[in-house]
Design a protein around this motif. Sequence first.
Motif, mmCIF file in Angstrom:
data_model
loop_
_atom_site.group_PDB
_atom_site.id
_atom_site.type_symbol
_atom_site.label_atom_id
_atom_site.label_comp_id
_atom_site.label_asym_id
_atom_site.label_seq_id
_atom_site.Cartn_x
_atom_site.Cartn_y
_atom_site.Cartn_z
ATOM 1 N N ALA A 198 -66.114 9.726 -39.940
ATOM 2 C CA ALA A 198 -64.929 9.242 -39.250
ATOM 3 C C ALA A 198 -63.806 10.311 -39.732
ATOM 4 O O ALA A 198 -63.712 10.907 -40.834
ATOM 5 C CB ALA A 198 -64.375 7.965 -39.972
ATOM 6 N N ASN B 115 -58.358 4.946 -31.811
ATOM 7 C CA ASN B 115 -59.407 3.860 -31.483
ATOM 8 C C ASN B 115 -60.012 2.973 -32.721
ATOM 9 O O ASN B 115 -60.762 2.212 -32.737
ATOM 10 C CB ASN B 115 -60.802 4.376 -30.957
ATOM 11 N N PHE C 211 -58.979 7.679 -35.703
ATOM 12 C CA PHE C 211 -60.210 7.751 -34.849
ATOM 13 C C PHE C 211 -61.604 7.779 -35.637
ATOM 14 O O PHE C 211 -61.446 8.273 -36.689
ATOM 15 C CB PHE C 211 -60.149 9.093 -33.958
ATOM 16 N N VAL C 212 -62.738 7.203 -34.808
ATOM 17 C CA VAL C 212 -63.903 7.204 -35.581
ATOM 18 C C VAL C 212 -64.659 7.886 -34.377
ATOM 19 O O VAL C 212 -64.507 7.930 -33.299
ATOM 20 C CB VAL C 212 -64.289 5.853 -35.641
ATOM 21 N N GLY C 213 -65.678 8.892 -34.793
ATOM 22 C CA GLY C 213 -66.525 9.606 -34.371
ATOM 23 C C GLY C 213 -65.872 10.628 -33.270
ATOM 24 O O GLY C 213 -66.524 11.036 -32.360
ATOM 25 N N VAL C 214 -64.828 11.181 -33.878
ATOM 26 C CA VAL C 214 -64.195 12.466 -33.117
ATOM 27 C C VAL C 214 -64.609 13.690 -33.865
ATOM 28 O O VAL C 214 -64.489 13.772 -34.741
ATOM 29 C CB VAL C 214 -62.655 12.138 -33.045
#
Length: 129
Positions: free
Chosen positions: A1, A26, A126-129
């Motif tokens: 993350a 997000n 944000f997660v997964g950026v």
Amino acid sequence: AADNTVDTPFTFGTQGETVVIDNEGNLDTPLLIEFKGPGLRHRMVNSDTGEKVELVLPLKTNESVFVNTKPQAIEAYRMVDGKKVTAFNYLNPASQYFCLAPGENNIQFSAAYGDAAASAIYTERFVGV
């Protein structure tokens, strides 16, 4: 993350004003709220969920209470001579330390009387950026 590191401030111009905050991240994001005196019963409400953070003690002119709504790291403090001083005694024990959900959030500020004001800062996450 990964966290975006840009702080986004918002302020309330008038008593009872609702501000729409668009959290473009997000993930839910906590707030660092500053309640400014003079005034009594400062209250910030998430109109979408009904959750609120409320002070029960009055604030004097040039006095502020800061509330960090970060889960597992809730803080309430005043700055006195450049040092953080715990201020949980200023808070209504029924306060709910809400975060901003992704998307639009309707946040309202009010106080019982006085020239009360409030502002807050949040950082989109944000997660997964």
